[in-house]
Design a protein around this motif. Structure first.
Motif, PDB file in Angstrom:
ATOM      1  N   VAL A   1       0.836  -1.202   0.000  1.00 25.59           N
ATOM      2  CA  VAL A   1       0.000   0.000   0.000  1.00 25.59           C
ATOM      3  C   VAL A   1       0.871   1.253   0.000  1.00 25.59           C
ATOM      4  O   VAL A   1       0.598   2.220  -0.726  1.00 25.59           O
ATOM      5  CB  VAL A   1      -0.946  -0.008   1.215  1.00 25.59           C
ATOM      6  N   GLY A   2       1.929   1.242   0.795  1.00 22.66           N
ATOM      7  CA  GLY A   2       2.829   2.392   0.824  1.00 22.66           C
ATOM      8  C   GLY A   2       3.528   2.621  -0.500  1.00 22.66           C
ATOM      9  O   GLY A   2       3.647   3.762  -0.975  1.00 22.66           O
ATOM     10  N   ASN A   3       3.981   1.545  -1.152  1.00 20.01           N
ATOM     11  CA  ASN A   3       4.649   1.689  -2.444  1.00 20.01           C
ATOM     12  C   ASN A   3       3.704   2.216  -3.520  1.00 20.01           C
ATOM     13  O   ASN A   3       4.106   3.004  -4.388  1.00 20.01           O
ATOM     14  CB  ASN A   3       5.230   0.347  -2.879  1.00 20.01           C
ATOM     15  N   LEU A   4       2.434   1.810  -3.473  1.00 14.55           N
ATOM     16  CA  LEU A   4       1.462   2.323  -4.439  1.00 14.55           C
ATOM     17  C   LEU A   4       1.183   3.801  -4.214  1.00 14.55           C
ATOM     18  O   LEU A   4       1.003   4.562  -5.174  1.00 14.55           O
ATOM     19  CB  LEU A   4       0.167   1.516  -4.350  1.00 14.55           C
ATOM     20  N   GLN A   5       1.147   4.224  -2.946  1.00 16.94           N
ATOM     21  CA  GLN A   5       0.942   5.635  -2.681  1.00 16.94           C
ATOM     22  C   GLN A   5       2.135   6.475  -3.113  1.00 16.94           C
ATOM     23  O   GLN A   5       1.983   7.617  -3.547  1.00 16.94           O
ATOM     24  CB  GLN A   5       0.666   5.856  -1.182  1.00 16.94           C
ATOM     25  N   VAL A   6       3.329   5.920  -3.018  1.00 13.56           N
ATOM     26  CA  VAL A   6       4.516   6.627  -3.516  1.00 13.56           C
ATOM     27  C   VAL A   6       4.389   6.872  -5.017  1.00 13.56           C
ATOM     28  O   VAL A   6       4.760   7.947  -5.522  1.00 13.56           O
ATOM     29  CB  VAL A   6       5.786   5.810  -3.187  1.00 13.56           C
ATOM     30  N   ILE A   7       3.846   5.897  -5.746  1.00 18.79           N
ATOM     31  CA  ILE A   7       3.611   6.083  -7.182  1.00 18.79           C
ATOM     32  C   ILE A   7       2.668   7.251  -7.417  1.00 18.79           C
ATOM     33  O   ILE A   7       2.886   8.081  -8.314  1.00 18.79           O
ATOM     34  CB  ILE A   7       3.032   4.799  -7.792  1.00 18.79           C
ATOM     35  N   HIS A   8       1.611   7.366  -6.618  1.00 22.18           N
ATOM     36  CA  HIS A   8       0.643   8.457  -6.793  1.00 22.18           C
ATOM     37  C   HIS A   8       1.276   9.815  -6.521  1.00 22.18           C
ATOM     38  O   HIS A   8       1.039  10.781  -7.256  1.00 22.18           O
ATOM     39  CB  HIS A   8      -0.551   8.241  -5.862  1.00 22.18           C
ATOM     40  N   PHE A   9       2.093   9.897  -5.467  1.00 17.18           N
ATOM     41  CA  PHE A   9       2.726  11.175  -5.149  1.00 17.18           C
ATOM     42  C   PHE A   9       3.771  11.554  -6.194  1.00 17.18           C
ATOM     43  O   PHE A   9       3.908  12.737  -6.533  1.00 17.18           O
ATOM     44  CB  PHE A   9       3.375  11.109  -3.762  1.00 17.18           C
ATOM     45  N   GLU A  10       4.504  10.586  -6.699  1.00 14.22           N
ATOM     46  CA  GLU A  10       5.474  10.904  -7.748  1.00 14.22           C
ATOM     47  C   GLU A  10       4.778  11.321  -9.032  1.00 14.22           C
ATOM     48  O   GLU A  10       5.262  12.210  -9.752  1.00 14.22           O
ATOM     49  CB  GLU A  10       6.369   9.684  -7.992  1.00 14.22           C
ATOM     50  N   ASP A  11       3.647  10.708  -9.324  1.00 11.59           N
ATOM     51  CA  ASP A  11       2.877  11.112 -10.507  1.00 11.59           C
ATOM     52  C   ASP A  11       2.318  12.514 -10.329  1.00 11.59           C
ATOM     53  O   ASP A  11       2.253  13.285 -11.288  1.00 11.59           O
ATOM     54  CB  ASP A  11       1.740  10.119 -10.747  1.00 11.59           C
ATOM     55  N   TYR A  12       1.927  12.848  -9.099  1.00 19.61           N
ATOM     56  CA  TYR A  12       1.446  14.211  -8.841  1.00 19.61           C
ATOM     57  C   TYR A  12       2.560  15.234  -9.034  1.00 19.61           C
ATOM     58  O   TYR A  12       2.330  16.332  -9.555  1.00 19.61           O
ATOM     59  CB  TYR A  12       0.902  14.304  -7.418  1.00 19.61           C
ATOM     60  N   GLY A  13       3.785  14.885  -8.615  1.00 17.20           N
ATOM     61  CA  GLY A  13       4.901  15.811  -8.813  1.00 17.20           C
ATOM     62  C   GLY A  13       5.187  16.083 -10.272  1.00 17.20           C
ATOM     63  O   GLY A  13       5.634  17.188 -10.632  1.00 17.20           O
ATOM     64  N   LYS A  14       4.897  15.122 -11.153  1.00 18.40           N
ATOM     65  CA  LYS A  14       5.128  15.321 -12.580  1.00 18.40           C
ATOM     66  C   LYS A  14       4.108  16.274 -13.203  1.00 18.40           C
ATOM     67  O   LYS A  14       4.329  16.767 -14.312  1.00 18.40           O
ATOM     68  CB  LYS A  14       5.080  13.971 -13.307  1.00 18.40           C
ATOM     69  N   LEU A  15       2.996  16.506 -12.513  1.00 24.39           N
ATOM     70  CA  LEU A  15       1.991  17.423 -13.050  1.00 24.39           C
ATOM     71  C   LEU A  15       2.491  18.856 -13.128  1.00 24.39           C
ATOM     72  O   LEU A  15       1.961  19.654 -13.904  1.00 24.39           O
ATOM     73  CB  LEU A  15       0.715  17.375 -12.193  1.00 24.39           C
ATOM     74  N   PHE A  16       3.501  19.194 -12.323  1.00 27.97           N
ATOM     75  CA  PHE A  16       4.019  20.563 -12.342  1.00 27.97           C
ATOM     76  C   PHE A  16       4.782  20.863 -13.619  1.00 27.97           C
ATOM     77  O   PHE A  16       5.139  22.020 -13.867  1.00 27.97           O
ATOM     78  CB  PHE A  16       4.912  20.804 -11.121  1.00 27.97           C
ATOM     79  N   ASP A  17       5.043  19.852 -14.415  1.00 27.86           N
ATOM     80  CA  ASP A  17       5.686  20.074 -15.704  1.00 27.86           C
ATOM     81  C   ASP A  17       4.684  20.529 -16.761  1.00 27.86           C
ATOM     82  O   ASP A  17       5.077  20.859 -17.871  1.00 27.86           O
ATOM     83  CB  ASP A  17       6.372  18.784 -16.156  1.00 27.86           C
ATOM     84  N   LYS A  18       3.394  20.519 -16.384  1.00 30.35           N
ATOM     85  CA  LYS A  18       2.352  20.881 -17.333  1.00 30.35           C
ATOM     86  C   LYS A  18       1.751  22.227 -16.963  1.00 30.35           C
ATOM     87  O   LYS A  18       1.780  22.648 -15.815  1.00 30.35           O
ATOM     88  CB  LYS A  18       1.252  19.813 -17.349  1.00 30.35           C
ATOM     89  N   ASP A  19       1.197  22.885 -17.950  1.00 32.33           N
ATOM     90  CA  ASP A  19       0.577  24.197 -17.753  1.00 32.33           C
ATOM     91  C   ASP A  19      -0.881  23.981 -17.355  1.00 32.33           C
ATOM     92  O   ASP A  19      -1.793  24.026 -18.183  1.00 32.33           O
ATOM     93  CB  ASP A  19       0.690  25.019 -19.037  1.00 32.33           C
TER      94      ASP A  19
END
Length: 429
Positions: free
Chosen positions: A205-223
């Protein structure tokens, strides 16, 4: 009426779209199969308490293999002389803590599975994005590999201990010793798999949540609009609070059981003379198993908290870059208005197991920031919100992060030195 001719570009795009849809469908099928196999794995272990029949079978198996059968082996496989009586006393205490750890894992995890289901418990159904599904499948495979690796290591240690005991304390026919040996390994394997499966599921469960947070961090590359970032973060923190609520009792009880077990093991091995691998070898095996399980839990909880807390610094970095980009005369802009990277390539590889690593988010490449004051204020309010709502995995208000683990380490060290001070006496000449 003549049909419109399909241009060569359209003829190329249609097969590409169909191929992409077929690939997405195959990925979804692979993900569903992985979830089904994982649920079947826990079902066969007895975590399925969805009906009275399954609950009865699970409880009967647990009490038979984890309590009754080991007790019978302990009482009937030893004679009543002094040395073996000490071994029997040690093994009864070891059996108590081993059964407690397995019981906490079995009943806490089965309660969550019965109440929420596996997909909701893992929070993968709500994050049904095609670009993350392969990462989900990979983490599920990591769960199996981690469980198998530690089971093999601990099984080898347990087997070596039982063989040593039979060789040095053999006073019965060989066929009885072989029966006791096989029965002991079978009961121990069942209890250990229950315990490590529960801790491994929380780690998953923790590893899956890390995936979600890392994916959220990639959103800052978008306008994207600031409101979208806030809504996505609120959704992540809501899921994180749900995970904390569902697993906090499990993590807390496992930690208390492991602490009490290590306290008793240290007290017996330092307070009794003549302790060796034959009469106290199970303390070594039990300590390794329980420390592996609680380490998986604390590592997963700290990893979630670290990723959640790092979003504040990522947001501040994004806000600073967006603000500086508004002054194009100072930073320098390419001909198409894209922000030039003033610091070069600062990307670096990071290990998932290193909770102290700093998350890297690529510098925005498509920012189109206006110089309006309202745009700056919206970003500033977003940064303030992120810094005030770091979040993390919590247990009754305490965030499990690096500082919390350091506190636990010093508390455990104090307990160890207290026991050593009471049991080890160094004569002064």
């Amino acid at each position: 009426m003549e049909q419109p001719e399909i241009t060569p570009l359209a003829q190329v795009e249609i097969p590409l779209i169909e191929e992409q849809e077929e690939e997405n469908n195959e990925t979804l099928v692979l993900f569903d199969e992985s979830i089904h196999k994982l649920y079947t794995f826990f079902k066969y272990l007895g975590f399925n308490h969805t009906s009275l029949f399954y609950t009865s079978v699970s409880c009967f198996s647990f009490f038979t293999l984890s309590i009754i059968a080991p007790l019978l082996i302990i009482f009937y496989s030893y004679c009543s002389d002094c040395d073996q009586f000490q071994i029997r006393f040690f093994e009864i205490e070891i059996l108590v803590f081993q059964a407690l750890a397995a019981a906490v894992s079995l009943f806490c995890i089965s309660h969550n599975l019965r109440k929420y289901g596996l997909k909701i418990l893992l929070f993968v159904k709500l994050h049904y994005h095609h670009h993350l599904i392969l990462d989900y499948v990979h983490k599920i495979h990591v769960f199996y590999r981690t469980l198998a690796m530690w089971m093999v290591i601990c099984f080898i240690l347990k087997t070596a201990r039982e063989i040593t005991r039979i060789v040095y304390l053999h006073d019965e026919p060989w066929w009885k010793s072989v029966v006791y040996f096989i029965a002991t390994l079978l009961c121990w394997t069942y209890s250990t798999v229950l315990y490590l499966s529960g801790t491994g599921l929380f780690c998953l469960v923790g590893n899956l949540q890390v995936i979600h947070f890392e994916d959220y961090g990639k959103l800052f590359d978008k306008d994207l609009d600031v409101l979208f970032y806030i809504e996505e973060h609120m959704r992540l923190t809501y899921y994180l609070s749900k995970i904390s609520h569902r697993f906090r009792i499990f993590v807390l009880l496992e930690f208390l059981v492991v602490t009490a077990s290590q306290f008793m093991a240290l007290l017996h091995t330092t307070g009794n003379k003549g302790v060796n691998f034959i009469n106290a070898g199970d303390f070594v095996v039990l300590s390794i198993v329980q420390l592996v399980g609680i380490t998986l839990c604390l590592n997963a909880a700290a990893k979630i908290s670290h990723r959640a807390q790092s979003l504040g610094s990522i947001t501040s970095r994004w806000h600073a870059l967006a603000t500086c980009n508004s002054n194009k005369s100072q930073l320098g802009v390419t001909t198409n208005g894209v922000l030039a990277n003033p610091v070069g390539n600062i990307s670096r590889a990071q290990s998932e197991s290193d909770i102290d690593s700093t998350d890297y988010v690529p510098l925005p490449t498509n920012l189109q920031v206006t110089s309006h004051t309202s745009s700056y204020q919206r970003r500033q309010s977003f940064v303030t919100y992120m810094q005030a709502n770091t979040g993390g995995f919590t247990m009754f208000g305490w965030i499990v992060d690096r500082h919390f683990i350091n506190t636990l380490f010093f508390l455990e060290s104090s307990l160890v030195f207290f026991v050593l001070g009471k049991t080890i006496n160094i004569p002064l000449n």
